[in-house]
Design a protein around this motif. Structure first.
Motif, short mmCIF file in Angstrom:
data_model
loop_
_atom_site.label_atom_id
_atom_site.label_comp_id
_atom_site.label_asym_id
_atom_site.label_seq_id
_atom_site.Cartn_x
_atom_site.Cartn_y
_atom_site.Cartn_z
N TYR A 191 57.46 49.04 38.72
CA TYR A 191 56.57 50.14 39.04
C TYR A 191 55.63 50.42 37.87
O TYR A 191 56.05 50.77 36.77
CB TYR A 191 57.38 51.41 39.36
CG TYR A 191 56.51 52.59 39.71
CD1 TYR A 191 55.82 52.62 40.92
CD2 TYR A 191 56.36 53.67 38.84
CE1 TYR A 191 55.02 53.68 41.26
CE2 TYR A 191 55.56 54.74 39.16
CZ TYR A 191 54.88 54.75 40.37
OH TYR A 191 54.07 55.80 40.69
N ARG A 241 45.71 53.17 37.51
CA ARG A 241 46.50 53.34 38.73
C ARG A 241 47.26 54.66 38.75
O ARG A 241 47.69 55.16 37.71
CB ARG A 241 47.50 52.19 38.85
CG ARG A 241 46.86 50.83 39.12
CD ARG A 241 47.89 49.73 38.99
NE ARG A 241 48.32 49.53 37.61
CZ ARG A 241 49.39 48.81 37.25
NH1 ARG A 241 50.14 48.26 38.19
NH2 ARG A 241 49.69 48.66 35.98
N HIS A 243 57.83 39.98 37.55
CA HIS A 243 57.24 41.12 38.26
C HIS A 243 57.20 42.34 37.35
O HIS A 243 58.15 42.65 36.63
CB HIS A 243 58.04 41.42 39.52
CG HIS A 243 58.09 40.27 40.49
ND1 HIS A 243 57.05 39.97 41.35
CD2 HIS A 243 59.04 39.31 40.70
CE1 HIS A 243 57.36 38.90 42.06
NE2 HIS A 243 58.56 38.48 41.68
N ASP A 261 50.63 42.84 38.57
CA ASP A 261 51.93 42.91 39.23
C ASP A 261 52.81 41.70 38.98
O ASP A 261 54.03 41.82 39.01
CB ASP A 261 51.73 43.07 40.75
CG ASP A 261 51.08 44.40 41.11
OD1 ASP A 261 51.51 45.43 40.55
OD2 ASP A 261 50.14 44.40 41.92
N LYS A 262 52.18 40.56 38.74
CA LYS A 262 52.94 39.32 38.58
C LYS A 262 52.43 38.59 37.34
O LYS A 262 51.23 38.56 37.07
CB LYS A 262 52.81 38.44 39.81
CG LYS A 262 53.78 37.26 39.83
CD LYS A 262 53.72 36.53 41.18
CE LYS A 262 54.71 35.38 41.20
NZ LYS A 262 54.69 34.65 42.49
N SER A 289 50.18 54.82 34.84
CA SER A 289 50.62 53.56 34.25
C SER A 289 50.32 53.46 32.76
O SER A 289 50.87 52.58 32.08
CB SER A 289 49.98 52.37 34.98
OG SER A 289 48.57 52.50 34.98
#
Length: 704
Positions: free
Chosen positions: A70, A124, A67, A110-111, A129
């Motif tokens: 953030y 984002r 993962h 995200d993954k 980010s």
């Protein structure tokens, strides 16, 4: 304070714009000395490098590695760890793990393996980010440039992502040209690292990015920020120190990258030295760091953050300040969420040296933000005072709180600023505020956000230990292009140490021109107060605090308890929020207009000690506040020649009187006291500076 020279950017002749003539890799940080240092540290238990090796090689046993965390920050942590581990040990497994996370950061979202990232991944949260994705993929590209896992196809795809991310951010990202904001720091680190890593390999787009970084972002934006009067002058961070530590280490690292590639950046050393000095002065006797902006922490001050000291160690700070930073860091441990910066700091090989606090000044002004720090001494029992007074600066996470201050006695934080995250209100702090007639209703009764003149008339500490500030905040009520409708607003704070205690006299004077436009005052404390008439007395830790309303032109003080809360409720508008991020008690006074005056005293003593006997007396156009047991007098008002009756054997602080830089003081016996005259010239003792601080001895003789 040292003045910071304007940045001058000079390109080294070794660089050319031709794509095929760029310097070989690695270009970012990694040299023979760094590799050698890390090789030894990899075997040292508890070191940052050893921690990076452990983190990288334990990834397969930690399912969370799949993962991104953030905005990709968790993958950025793993990527840094594996890059450091590979550079330290040469283990190919570490390199392949680094390639894994590099690939995830340019392709996924995200993954691991989700394929949802790519060209839009850095867009984002208004571009936040990019601070996770940009800098560390640049380091991976540079260090592993010729590793079999970093194929030409992967390098080309990486350059494609960078072009998309950096072009989007310049056009659409948040605060791309606004130094002393955390978004800017992340963006500047990203584009500086990227432009360096790919230079000569990205064609015209790469050349354009390099020109933007050197000629615009550093030579113009950062030059202005570090120049005298710039927001970074003095080493403070405008958004406060929840956001400052990561941002300053990103700036320091990016400046180091530029310098290593032949781009000279004057001013960085002075800024880094000031950064450390500000951090030293901003540390309370109890150990925490003054926040100075937004935070969610449920305590008055923040723990020291290693990134602040990493910035000094990896950047172009002076050798003395690097040694001091290493000394401060030694007590914090090696844990860091940014292994690259911790490892670079460790590779500097600096011998830790204790900061010689006893020889440092006890007062410090960070000019860029108007934060003034002073203490009675450098012991753990010292009185520590911080004030804020600055015109509006173009940063986020700051508050409209000119005239705010805090006070600590040793480990006990007594007058505190409990402003909750996201406050847009003066009422959450200890700052004064006058009701304006032309601000929008939902701003009232707060100060506003457009001031250009707000600042200190003075902020100083005298040789005798008296701390004095005058904040002129009348311009806080400027509304966009409209001038302020508050003709006068001053807050004077005089902190006088005496015997085993300290007393702060707070003098507020303002004019609104309207009885319906009052002055709002409040003092927020962790002490449990018991109100008795015009004073509240309470204890916290090993200390006792007394807040007294000595004089006021109107209004009745009130004692209130404020539970922990937030400004983001229907209870408040933006300007009337009085919430606190942790439970406090407050002493509050509303002084009706049109002309408002209030004098308060805040006494700090040991829990079992007595407090001084205070009095406030009018003498014509002068008010004299005396503290008999503490042997001082604070004199308010008067004109070009000021005369008053004051105590013998006491320190006197004259706030007003002659407007020049110097004044002549004379005194004669007058019953049990002395008749003191303060004039611009004549016979007597010359006292330099404002306010006038001097001693009147038992024979009415004056000494400055």
């Amino acid at each position: 304070m040292k003045r910071i020279a304007i940045i001058a950017v000079t390109l080294c002749l070794g660089w050319t714009s031709a794509a095929g003539q760029a310097r070989p890799h690695p270009r970012l940080f990694l040299d023979d000395a760094t590799r050698a240092a890390w090789k030894g540290q990899a075997k040292a238990s508890g070191s940052v490098v050893a921690g990076a090796v452990t983190l990288c090689r334990g990834i397969e046993r930690n399912p969370d590695h799949k993962h991104a965390g953030y905005m990709g920050l968790e993958w950025a942590r793993y990527l840094q760890a594996c890059l450091v581990a590979w550079a330290a040990t040469g283990d190919d497994g570490d390199a392949r793990r680094a390639v894994l996370f590099h690939t995830a950061m340019i392709d996924d979202l995200d993954k691991l393996g989700d394929g949802k990232g790519g060209d839009l991944a850095a867009n984002r949260d208004s571009g936040f980010s990019i601070r996770a994705l940009g800098p560390y993929t640049a380091v991976a590209y540079d260090w592993l440039h010729d590793h079999p896992g970093m194929t030409e196809a992967l390098r080309a795809r990486t350059r494609q992502r960078w072009a998309a991310w950096t072009s989007w951010y310049l056009a659409n990202g948040y605060r791309a040209r606004s130094p002393s904001t955390n978004y800017h720091a992340g963006y500047l680190a990203a584009v500086t690292f990227i432009a360096t890593a790919q230079r000569g390999e990205a064609g015209a787009a790469g050349d354009a990015l390099w020109a933007l970084v050197t000629d615009e972002l550093w030579a113009k934006d950062m030059a202005k920020a570090m120049a005298p009067g710039g927001v970074l002058e003095g080493g403070d961070w405008g958004e406060g120190w929840q956001y400052g530590p990561l941002s300053v280490v990103e700036y320091a690292a990016a400046a180091r990258v530029m310098a290593a590639q032949g781009v000279r950046i004057d001013g960085v050393r002075a800024w880094l030295d000031a950064l450390l000095l500000r951090t030293i002065h901003a540390r309370a006797p109890g150990g925490g760091i003054f926040v100075g902006g937004d935070t969610q922490a449920e305590e008055p001050n923040l723990p020291p953050n290693p990134n602040t000291y990493f910035a000094v160690l990896i950047g172009d700070a002076s050798p003395t300040h690097k040694a001091w930073a290493a000394g401060e860091l030694a007590g914090l441990g090696a844990r860091t969420d940014f292994p690259l910066f911790g490892a670079l700091a460790a590779a500097a090989g600096v011998t830790p040296t204790p900061v010689p606090r006893a020889t440092l000044p006890t007062a410090y002004l960070a000019g860029g933000t108007g934060a003034f720090f002073a203490r009675t001494d450098w012991s753990k029992q010292a009185i520590w005072f911080v004030s804020q007074c600055q015109h509006t600066i173009d940063v986020d996470h700051s508050h409209p709180n000119a005239g705010n201050f805090v006070l600590s006695r040793g480990a006990d934080d007594l007058i505190v600023d409990p402003t909750p995250y996201g406050s847009l209100s003066t009422m959450t702090s200890n700052a004064p505020s006058v009701v304006s007639a032309h601000l929008p209703d939902d701003y009232l009764p707060s100060q506003a956000w457009w001031s250009v003149k707000t600042g200190y008339a003075w902020a100083r500490q005298t040789a005798s230990g008296v701390i004095a500030t005058r904040c002129d905040y009348a311009d806080q009520y400027k509304f966009q292009d409209r001038p302020s409708d508050v003709p006068a607003a001053l807050r004077d704070v005089v902190v006088v140490p005496w015997g085993d205690g300290t007393t702060a006299i707070v003098v507020d004077r303002a004019a609104s021109g309207d009885a319906a436009r009052p002055l709002h005052l409040r003092f927020r404390t962790l002490a449990a107060l018991e109100a008795k008439g015009a004073q509240g007395l309470g204890t916290h830790g090993a200390s006792k605090v007394r807040i007294s309303t000595l004089a006021t032109s109107g209004g009745t003080p009130a004692h209130e308890r404020q539970p922990a809360g937030s400004c983001f409720t229907d209870q408040w508008t933006r300007g009337n929020c009085a919430a606190a991020r942790f439970a406090i008690e407050q002493w509050r006074l509303v002084v009706p207009g049109p002309t408002m005056t209030a004098i308060h005293a805040i006494d700090l003593v040991g829990k079992g000690a007595g407090v001084p006997s205070l009095s406030s007396a009018k003498q014509g156009d002068v008010t004299v506040v005396t503290a008999d047991a503490a042997h001082f007098a604070v004199v308010i008002g008067g004109g070009a020649t000021t005369s008053y009756a004051g105590p013998r054997g006491a320190r006197h602080v004259v706030l007003d009187g002659p407007t020049g830089a110097d004044a002549v003081i004379a005194a004669v016996a007058d019953g049990a006291g002395c008749r003191v005259t303060v004039a611009a010239s004549g016979a007597g003792t010359t006292v330099a500076g404002r306010p006038r601080v001097f001693t009147v001895d038992d024979a009415c003789a004056i000494s400055a």
